[in-house]
Design an enzyme around this catalytic site. Structure first.
Site, mmCIF file in Angstrom:
data_model
loop_
_atom_site.group_PDB
_atom_site.id
_atom_site.type_symbol
_atom_site.label_atom_id
_atom_site.label_comp_id
_atom_site.label_asym_id
_atom_site.label_seq_id
_atom_site.Cartn_x
_atom_site.Cartn_y
_atom_site.Cartn_z
ATOM 1 N N ASP A 12 55.763 47.645 100.813
ATOM 2 C CA ASP A 12 56.540 46.515 100.670
ATOM 3 C C ASP A 12 55.447 45.258 100.756
ATOM 4 O O ASP A 12 55.490 44.282 100.251
ATOM 5 C CB ASP A 12 57.878 46.262 101.622
ATOM 6 C CG ASP A 12 57.105 46.436 103.331
ATOM 7 O OD1 ASP A 12 56.263 47.366 103.300
ATOM 8 O OD2 ASP A 12 57.728 46.051 104.108
ATOM 9 N N SER A 46 67.615 49.797 114.545
ATOM 10 C CA SER A 46 68.758 49.254 115.602
ATOM 11 C C SER A 46 68.779 47.803 115.905
ATOM 12 O O SER A 46 69.947 47.304 116.331
ATOM 13 C CB SER A 46 68.577 49.880 117.073
ATOM 14 O OG SER A 46 67.265 49.957 117.254
ATOM 15 N N SER A 47 67.554 47.369 115.771
ATOM 16 C CA SER A 47 67.540 45.549 116.058
ATOM 17 C C SER A 47 68.037 45.012 114.903
ATOM 18 O O SER A 47 68.787 43.924 115.266
ATOM 19 C CB SER A 47 66.080 45.264 116.512
ATOM 20 O OG SER A 47 65.256 45.477 115.628
ATOM 21 N N ASP A 76 64.953 45.526 106.443
ATOM 22 C CA ASP A 76 65.986 46.222 107.241
ATOM 23 C C ASP A 76 67.240 45.302 107.302
ATOM 24 O O ASP A 76 68.404 45.756 107.096
ATOM 25 C CB ASP A 76 65.430 46.286 108.729
ATOM 26 C CG ASP A 76 64.237 46.989 109.025
ATOM 27 O OD1 ASP A 76 63.760 47.911 107.744
ATOM 28 O OD2 ASP A 76 63.431 47.198 109.805
#
Length: 387
Positions: A36, A129-130, A174
């Site tokens: 990325d 998860s964040s 994300d």
């Protein structure tokens, strides 16, 4: 079951039923690792593990929040009039951060909320998860205050919270993968331009198995920075000979012309990974569009080998999982996912072989590493939703 626990916990803490229930997924990256930041494509998808919430709107400016994942912290309370970061507020800093960024952007949020959350994503395993929590909070606030936030804007808000409020230098993948998630689709994404395309991911009689090394990613940050520098240095060298702004603009064939300009053998291998991985992503998308899951699996395997040998970010734990996965019946492909040095690997496994796969790979891992890996059967779910 999870939703009943969520509701009863809400009633126990706040003395009333919640207005609404919500879910926000975690994510995996199917292929396209460590590129990325080299101008390459990533290929993530949301998974059916994630973060659940029960929430109600209040009629004052107080927020109260409780997490079933951090029960010892109890109810954490704060006011909309003080959204400054406080270490002792722990996970609720994500809630405060989203509130702060939205209010600063001019969104009208004038009342507090009561919130209970429960996540089934393992923390520190590289399943985001964040970002799942951030996108959950944006969804709740968007719903309660009718903010009409687009999915792309939601992702950008989450990234801003990470970067400016929490202080983590993460990219957009994300939040983007979660916010724009759609069932049974992966997202081909260029993180620089935010160009994206949905690609149907019909797994047929197969499931995605997430294999958690249970080794925290303690090395990931320092090695990540080292790899970025090696790639940036290589790019600076190549720019003297060819008009490119990122490594992944080159094809492997074009790179052959210039590779002797990179004298350091480590840096050369980093370039080989970045350029070949970007080609694998394009080939993987083509394979899926042609419903060729076998080829897709082979490209996953090649990606892991490249990350192991050329980029050197796997480590013994991830290699043990991937290499034992390759030996099992019914496996289409397996690779590490995320930053590496611990965290998770993924495999695509025929449903008839899943139990045997988990037993065999689990035993081989315990024998080699000395402690157990965890296994999760996941499918590709939706983005953040009100339940």
């Amino acid at each position: 079951m999870e939703l009943n626990t969520l509701k009863s916990t809400f009633i126990n803490n706040f003395g009333k039923e919640p207005n609404s229930l919500f879910f926000s997924p975690g994510r995996i990256n199917l292929i396209g690792e460590h590129i990325d930041y080299n101008g390459g494509f990533v290929f993530p998808c949301p998974i059916t593990l994630g973060t659940f919430a029960a929430a109600s709107l209040r009629d004052d400016r107080i927020c109260r929040a409780y997490s079933l994942n951090f029960e010892s912290l109890g109810v954490i309370e704060f006011s909309l009039d003080d959204l400054s970061y406080k270490k002792e507020d722990n996970w609720t800093n994500y809630l405060k951060g989203v509130l702060k960024v939205l209010i600063e952007k001019g969104y009208k949020i004038d009342k507090g909320i009561d919130l209970v959350i429960n996540g089934n994503l393992p923390n520190g395993a590289g399943l985001s998860s964040s970002a799942s929590l951030e996108m959950l909070i944006v969804k709740i606030l968007d719903t309660f205050f009718s903010l009409n936030i687009s999915k792309v804007d939601a992702a950008l808000i989450g990234k801003e919270v990470e970067n400016t409020y929490i202080g983590v230098n993460s990219g957009i993948m994300d939040q983007f993968a979660i916010s724009l998630g759609e069932k049974d689709k992966a997202i081909l994404l260029d993180c620089n331009s935010l160009y994206y395309e949905y690609v149907p991911l019909n797994l047929g009689d197969n499931s995605i198995i997430i294999m958690n090394t249970n080794k925290r990613r303690e090395l990931a940050d320092s090695k990540y920075n080292e790899r970025r520098k090696e790639c940036d240095d290589s790019l600076d060298t190549l720019k003297k000979y060819t008009n490119i702004s990122s490594l992944c603009e080159l094809t492997s064939l074009e790179f052959e012309t210039y590779k002797d300009k990179i004298e350091d053998s480590n840096k050369l291998r980093r370039c080989v990974h970045a350029i070949s991985e970007n080609e694998r992503v394009k080939d993987a998308v083509k394979a899926l569009k042609e419903n060729n899951l076998e080829l897709f699996g082979q490209l996953m395997n090649q990606s892991h080998i490249s990350l192991r040998d050329d980029y050197e970010v796997t480590g013994k734990e991830l290699d043990t999982l991937a290499e034992n996965a390759w030996k099992q019946p019914g496996v289409l492909g397996a690779r590490m996912t995320g930053a590496g040095f611990g965290g998770c690997a993924i495999a695509i496994v025929n449903n008839a072989h899943v139990d045997e796969f988990i037993k065999n790979v689990g035993q081989a891992y315990k024998d080699a590493i000395g402690y157990e890996a965890s296994f999760y059967v996941a499918s590709i779910g939706n983005g953040p939703t009100e339940l």
